[in-house]
Design a protein around this motif. Structure first.
Motif, PDB file in Angstrom:
ATOM      1  N   ASP A 121       0.645   2.957 -14.846  1.00 14.22           N
ATOM      2  CA  ASP A 121      -0.437   3.495 -14.565  1.00 14.22           C
ATOM      3  C   ASP A 121       0.009   4.514 -13.203  1.00 14.22           C
ATOM      4  OD1 ASP A 121      -2.782   4.642 -13.093  1.00 14.22           O
ATOM      5  OD2 ASP A 121      -3.805   2.777 -13.112  1.00 14.22           O
ATOM      6  N   ALA A 169       2.637  -0.606 -13.087  1.00  9.66           N
ATOM      7  CA  ALA A 169       2.804   0.200 -12.015  1.00  9.66           C
ATOM      8  C   ALA A 169       4.284   0.088 -11.396  1.00  9.66           C
ATOM      9  CB  ALA A 169       1.826  -0.065 -10.848  1.00  9.66           C
ATOM     10  N   ARG A 201       4.452  -3.517 -10.638  1.00 10.58           N
ATOM     11  CA  ARG A 201       3.284  -4.437 -10.651  1.00 10.58           C
ATOM     12  C   ARG A 201       3.444  -4.899 -12.247  1.00 10.58           C
ATOM     13  NH1 ARG A 201      -2.116  -5.083 -12.967  1.00 10.58           N
ATOM     14  NH2 ARG A 201      -3.514  -6.233 -11.225  1.00 10.58           N
ATOM     15  N   TRP A 243       5.209   4.292   1.833  1.00  9.87           N
ATOM     16  CA  TRP A 243       4.764   2.823   1.431  1.00  9.87           C
ATOM     17  C   TRP A 243       4.911   1.755   2.555  1.00  9.87           C
ATOM     18  CZ3 TRP A 243       8.889  -1.213   0.991  1.00  9.87           C
ATOM     19  CH2 TRP A 243       8.171  -2.268   0.146  1.00  9.87           C
ATOM     20  N   SER A 291      -1.745   6.528 -11.317  1.00  8.58           N
ATOM     21  CA  SER A 291      -2.330   6.504  -9.887  1.00  8.58           C
ATOM     22  C   SER A 291      -2.025   5.348  -9.208  1.00  8.58           C
ATOM     23  CB  SER A 291      -3.859   6.524 -10.619  1.00  8.58           C
ATOM     24  OG  SER A 291      -4.046   5.468 -10.990  1.00  8.58           O
ATOM     25  N   ARG A 292      -1.435   4.291  -9.672  1.00  5.11           N
ATOM     26  CA  ARG A 292      -0.990   3.201  -8.909  1.00  5.11           C
ATOM     27  C   ARG A 292       0.694   2.973  -8.732  1.00  5.11           C
ATOM     28  NH1 ARG A 292      -4.335  -2.210 -11.130  1.00  5.11           N
ATOM     29  NH2 ARG A 292      -3.354  -1.551 -13.021  1.00  5.11           N
ATOM     30  N   SER A 293       1.174   4.226  -8.794  1.00  8.26           N
ATOM     31  CA  SER A 293       2.749   4.322  -8.925  1.00  8.26           C
ATOM     32  C   SER A 293       3.151   5.355  -7.761  1.00  8.26           C
ATOM     33  CB  SER A 293       3.137   4.522 -10.318  1.00  8.26           C
ATOM     34  OG  SER A 293       2.844   3.560 -11.236  1.00  8.26           O
ATOM     35  N   ALA A 343       0.937  -1.055  -0.021  1.00  9.66           N
ATOM     36  CA  ALA A 343       0.041  -0.036   0.058  1.00  9.66           C
ATOM     37  C   ALA A 343       0.765   1.279   0.052  1.00  9.66           C
ATOM     38  CB  ALA A 343      -0.853   0.012   1.191  1.00  9.66           C
ATOM     39  N   ARG A 399      -3.162   5.783  -1.557  1.00 15.04           N
ATOM     40  CA  ARG A 399      -3.037   6.136  -2.925  1.00 15.04           C
ATOM     41  C   ARG A 399      -3.249   4.951  -3.819  1.00 15.04           C
ATOM     42  NH1 ARG A 399      -0.181  10.126  -6.155  1.00 15.04           N
ATOM     43  NH2 ARG A 399       0.751   8.944  -7.837  1.00 15.04           N
ATOM     44  N   TRP A 400      -2.942   3.898  -3.405  1.00 16.71           N
ATOM     45  CA  TRP A 400      -3.020   2.519  -4.079  1.00 16.71           C
ATOM     46  C   TRP A 400      -2.817   1.467  -3.051  1.00 16.71           C
ATOM     47  CZ3 TRP A 400       1.054  -0.537  -4.116  1.00 16.71           C
ATOM     48  CH2 TRP A 400       2.248   0.274  -3.971  1.00 16.71           C
ATOM     49  N   GLN A 401      -3.383   0.321  -3.441  1.00 17.17           N
ATOM     50  CA  GLN A 401      -3.076  -0.854  -2.524  1.00 17.17           C
ATOM     51  C   GLN A 401      -3.068  -1.995  -3.486  1.00 17.17           C
ATOM     52  OE1 GLN A 401      -5.719  -3.415  -1.100  1.00 17.17           O
ATOM     53  NE2 GLN A 401      -3.744  -4.338  -0.558  1.00 17.17           N
ATOM     54  N   MET A 402      -2.428  -3.098  -3.291  1.00 23.89           N
ATOM     55  CA  MET A 402      -2.232  -4.367  -3.971  1.00 23.89           C
ATOM     56  C   MET A 402      -2.142  -5.405  -3.116  1.00 23.89           C
ATOM     57  SD  MET A 402       0.583  -2.874  -6.936  1.00 23.89           S
ATOM     58  CE  MET A 402       0.078  -1.532  -7.956  1.00 23.89           C
TER      59      MET A 402
END
Length: 457
Positions: free
Chosen positions: A206, A434, A308, A215, A208-210, A121, A244-247
């Motif tokens: 992307d 990403a 990613r 972190w 928005s996912r970088s 994340a 911001r983003w999560q994987m």
């Protein structure tokens, strides 16, 4: 994604941060906490990976099943476990008791064995939040991480998601992105190694996912323990930072194979054969910032590159076995180089076939990523696979959450990726979607919170 990624187990000794778990009674059956201890022990394997995780043997597993069979048969699964008599509460299996220490020379989640479940994340500081708010957030995160990694409940407002579970090898790792330093007025403390990564021709990123200001990497051998940590840290962020983003990622569960072995990725390839090993003479030099490093707050830290990487599995699976092996440069079943031997046999780049062509193709992924083909550049790969469903046409959105560690990304990740960008046979079957680069400081000493030397230095 490279020849050295995602280790699962290994015979090598590593600087250990593990100790017997002592979860609170709130998170475990009554009386069980006092009985828990780590059962991890090194054992010899022929794997070339850099890490080892103890596994529950088939005999031991059957013995455990026999001991609990009546309770489980009467009440069914976990309900039977929870209903066991309080004066004879059953201890957790070794999978649940494994504990990684929060405090130490290095942060957890770098040299620890890769876990079955992972979450990544990135957070951005909220508008108006600066150094003061960031320091308060890192204090909260550190307090939460220390308790959860010990198998205890969160310091406040615990959700009970991981109730009854032990530490389950939970690791929580924190890092700072390039943008963090301007947001907090700490530009002079920004390391030069944190300069943005160069553009690569094969990237399809992307934004928005970088990247991101902050972190977090979470890993655990139990999915609920991992999710519990993710949820607790998200709640701790409060008004100071927004997600911001999560994987989400996963790996093979410890003990799923008859003996410890290198992991496989979603292409079915053994992935991680030549990862750097802590027993290598130059391991620390390649992976960690020296104690005398610049800036001083990064002493004993490392730099994480996160990518990613989507695998184009429909295209890959149309290839014959022989074609797949030629792309990688290794046998699919054993991981041995096409030049012969076993998984750990040194690849013979000069060996020729009857027609005079190289046995290991010039554009084979394993050939290109070898350190001796990249001026000695090496990284410690520690990745998770991912699967986020399917596109409308049925194409799987799956691949690798690639995470690599190095003392300097300009000498680790960048030269290898540039070479891959120019002629890797695997490139047409993957897509980098990403990317992020984060400075991960050394571990917090007792009484410190993570990042304190930066934020209060």
């Amino acid at each position: 994604m490279a020849d050295q990624s995602t280790p699962e187990a290994s015979p090598e000794d590593i600087p250990s941060q593990k100790s017997p778990g002592r979860p609170s009674a709130r998170r475990s059956p009554k009386g069980a906490a006092a009985k828990r201890s780590s059962t991890s022990t090194p054992e010899d394997t022929d794997s070339g990976t850099a890490f080892h995780r103890s596994v529950i043997s088939r005999r031991r597993l059957l013995g455990t099943a026999g001991a609990t069979g009546l309770a489980l048969g009467a009440a069914g699964g976990a309900a039977g476990y929870a209903a066991a008599p309080s004066d004879k509460a059953l201890p957790l299996t070794s999978l649940g008791t494994e504990r990684v220490m929060f405090h130490g020379k290095h942060q957890s989640g770098i040299t620890d064995a890769v876990q079955a479940r992972g979450h990544l994340a990135a957070f951005d500081l909220a508008a108006g939040a600066g150094r003061t708010e960031a320091a308060a957030l890192l204090r909260r995160w550190s307090a939460t991480a220390e308790r959860l990694m010990a198998g205890e409940a969160a310091p406040h407002d615990d959700t009970d998601v991981a109730r009854d579970a032990g530490p389950s090898a939970l690791t929580i790792t924190f890092g700072f992105g390039n943008s963090f330093f301007s947001r907090t007025g700490l530009e002079k403390q920004r390391p030069s190694a944190l300069d943005p990564l160069p553009d690569f021709s094969s990237d399809r990123l992307d934004k928005s996912r970088s990247n991101g200001d902050l972190w977090v990497q979470i890993g655990a051998d139990d999915a609920l323990v991992a999710f519990h940590a993710l949820r607790a840290l998200q709640k701790d962020a409060g008004s100071a930072a927004r997600l911001r983003w999560q994987m989400n990622g996963f790996n093979r569960s410890p003990g799923a194979t008859a003996h410890p072995m290198t992991a496989r990725n979603l292409m079915g390839q053994i992935d991680g054969t030549h990862n750097p090993k802590p027993t290598d003479a130059d391991f620390d030099q390649r992976i960690f910032v020296p104690a005398s490093g610049d800036p001083a707050w990064m002493a004993n830290g490392s730099y994480a590159v996160v990518r990613r990487i989507r695998m184009l599995l429909d295209d890959w699976e149309k290839l014959s076995l022989q074609a797949q092996e030629a792309v990688i440069g290794r046998r699919k079943d054993t991981g041995a180089p096409l030049s012969g031997g076993t998984e750990t046999t040194e690849m013979d780049l000069e060996k020729s076939a009857a027609d005079g062509s190289p046995v290991v193709p010039l554009n084979a992924h394993a050939r290109i990523t070898r350190p001796d083909q990249n001026g000695g550049a090496a990284m410690l790969r520690r990745a998770f696979s991912f699967h986020d469903g399917f596109d409308p046409d049925g194409t799987p959105d799956a691949g690798l959450l690639f995470i690599c560690w190095q003392a300097d990304p300009l000498r680790g990740f960048v030269p290898v990726q540039r070479k891959l960008d120019r002629g890797d046979a695997l490139s047409q079957y993957i897509r980098h979607e990403a990317s992020g680069l984060f400075a991960v400081p050394g571990g917090a000493a007792q009484g410190e919170y993570m990042g304190q030397r930066l934020l209060e230095g």
